[in-house]
Design an enzyme around this catalytic site. Sequence first.
Site, PDB file in Angstrom:
ATOM      1  N   GLY A  73       0.839  -1.197   0.000  1.00 34.35           N
ATOM      2  CA  GLY A  73       0.000   0.000   0.000  1.00 34.35           C
ATOM      3  C   GLY A  73       0.870   1.241   0.000  1.00 34.35           C
ATOM      4  O   GLY A  73       1.990   1.220   0.518  1.00 34.35           O
ATOM      5  N   GLN A  79       3.134  10.029   0.982  1.00 34.24           N
ATOM      6  CA  GLN A  79       4.458   9.407   1.123  1.00 34.24           C
ATOM      7  C   GLN A  79       5.402   9.736  -0.029  1.00 34.24           C
ATOM      8  O   GLN A  79       6.607   9.570   0.102  1.00 34.24           O
ATOM      9  CB  GLN A  79       4.316   7.881   1.233  1.00 34.24           C
ATOM     10  CG  GLN A  79       3.623   7.433   2.505  1.00 34.24           C
ATOM     11  CD  GLN A  79       3.473   5.920   2.527  1.00 34.24           C
ATOM     12  OE1 GLN A  79       2.504   5.389   2.022  1.00 34.24           O
ATOM     13  NE2 GLN A  79       4.439   5.239   3.110  1.00 34.24           N
ATOM     14  N   HIS A 112      -2.260   8.215   6.592  1.00 34.87           N
ATOM     15  CA  HIS A 112      -1.173   8.934   5.902  1.00 34.87           C
ATOM     16  C   HIS A 112      -1.689  10.239   5.304  1.00 34.87           C
ATOM     17  O   HIS A 112      -1.046  11.274   5.408  1.00 34.87           O
ATOM     18  CB  HIS A 112      -0.609   8.084   4.750  1.00 34.87           C
ATOM     19  CG  HIS A 112       0.491   7.154   5.151  1.00 34.87           C
ATOM     20  ND1 HIS A 112       1.650   7.570   5.761  1.00 34.87           N
ATOM     21  CD2 HIS A 112       0.620   5.807   5.012  1.00 34.87           C
ATOM     22  CE1 HIS A 112       2.444   6.528   5.984  1.00 34.87           C
ATOM     23  NE2 HIS A 112       1.839   5.439   5.535  1.00 34.87           N
ATOM     24  N   HIS A 162      -4.730   2.468   7.575  1.00 35.31           N
ATOM     25  CA  HIS A 162      -3.325   2.898   7.621  1.00 35.31           C
ATOM     26  C   HIS A 162      -3.061   3.967   6.552  1.00 35.31           C
ATOM     27  O   HIS A 162      -2.436   4.996   6.828  1.00 35.31           O
ATOM     28  CB  HIS A 162      -2.445   1.657   7.415  1.00 35.31           C
ATOM     29  CG  HIS A 162      -0.965   1.917   7.342  1.00 35.31           C
ATOM     30  ND1 HIS A 162      -0.070   1.354   8.228  1.00 35.31           N
ATOM     31  CD2 HIS A 162      -0.219   2.651   6.464  1.00 35.31           C
ATOM     32  CE1 HIS A 162       1.161   1.745   7.901  1.00 35.31           C
ATOM     33  NE2 HIS A 162       1.102   2.532   6.832  1.00 35.31           N
ATOM     34  N   GLU A 163      -3.579   3.733   5.342  1.00 39.33           N
ATOM     35  CA  GLU A 163      -3.294   4.662   4.234  1.00 39.33           C
ATOM     36  C   GLU A 163      -4.076   5.975   4.376  1.00 39.33           C
ATOM     37  O   GLU A 163      -3.550   7.045   4.060  1.00 39.33           O
ATOM     38  CB  GLU A 163      -3.596   4.012   2.877  1.00 39.33           C
ATOM     39  CG  GLU A 163      -2.832   2.722   2.571  1.00 39.33           C
ATOM     40  CD  GLU A 163      -1.325   2.814   2.727  1.00 39.33           C
ATOM     41  OE1 GLU A 163      -0.770   3.929   2.652  1.00 39.33           O
ATOM     42  OE2 GLU A 163      -0.697   1.759   2.948  1.00 39.33           O
TER      43      GLU A 163
HETATM   44 NI    NI Z   1       2.476   3.451   5.577  1.00 41.80          NI
END
Ligand code: NI
Length: 165
Positions: A46, A51, A138, A134-135
């Site tokens: 992922g 990021q 971000h 989780h994403e």
């Molecule tokens: Ni991550």
Amino acid sequence: MPILSILQYPDSRLRLKASPVEKFDENIQNLITDMLETMWDANGIGLAATQVDVQQRVIVMDLNGDRSNPRVFINAEITILDETPRSFDEGCLSIPEVVETVDRPSKVIIRALNGKGESFEEVAEGLLAVCIQHEIDHLDGKLFVDYLSSVKRQRIRKKLKKNRA
Ligand code: NI
């Protein structure tokens, strides 16, 4: 296809909040392609646009990690269907070689646009539920280590510094 560079914790740009995608233009298509290539190149499952230093709400995933099932989630939102926490050992391409157990709600419903800009809804459990949470974190400037104690976080920072030295 350029491989993008992935920001590394504790880079402050990982704390920026991403904006919704408003136009499905060539830039977004290229970003999706590059993010998938970058994720596969790094052996990840992922990746969120934050990021790669792009503040747009774009997530790519391939839960098998073998290019067999690339998924795209644009402007994804989740609603929790089951609060029961499920523990999972999480890692992150921005925090290499660190795996820690995190508890997250076990079942969510995802509402998002796919890679063609079409909206869809999907009930997620297991790895998909973990990964989407989780994403999305971000995109909100949040990292999985934020769920750990500050002592643990400090230890991780030290370890990463050593690895990079
Ligand atoms: Ni991550």
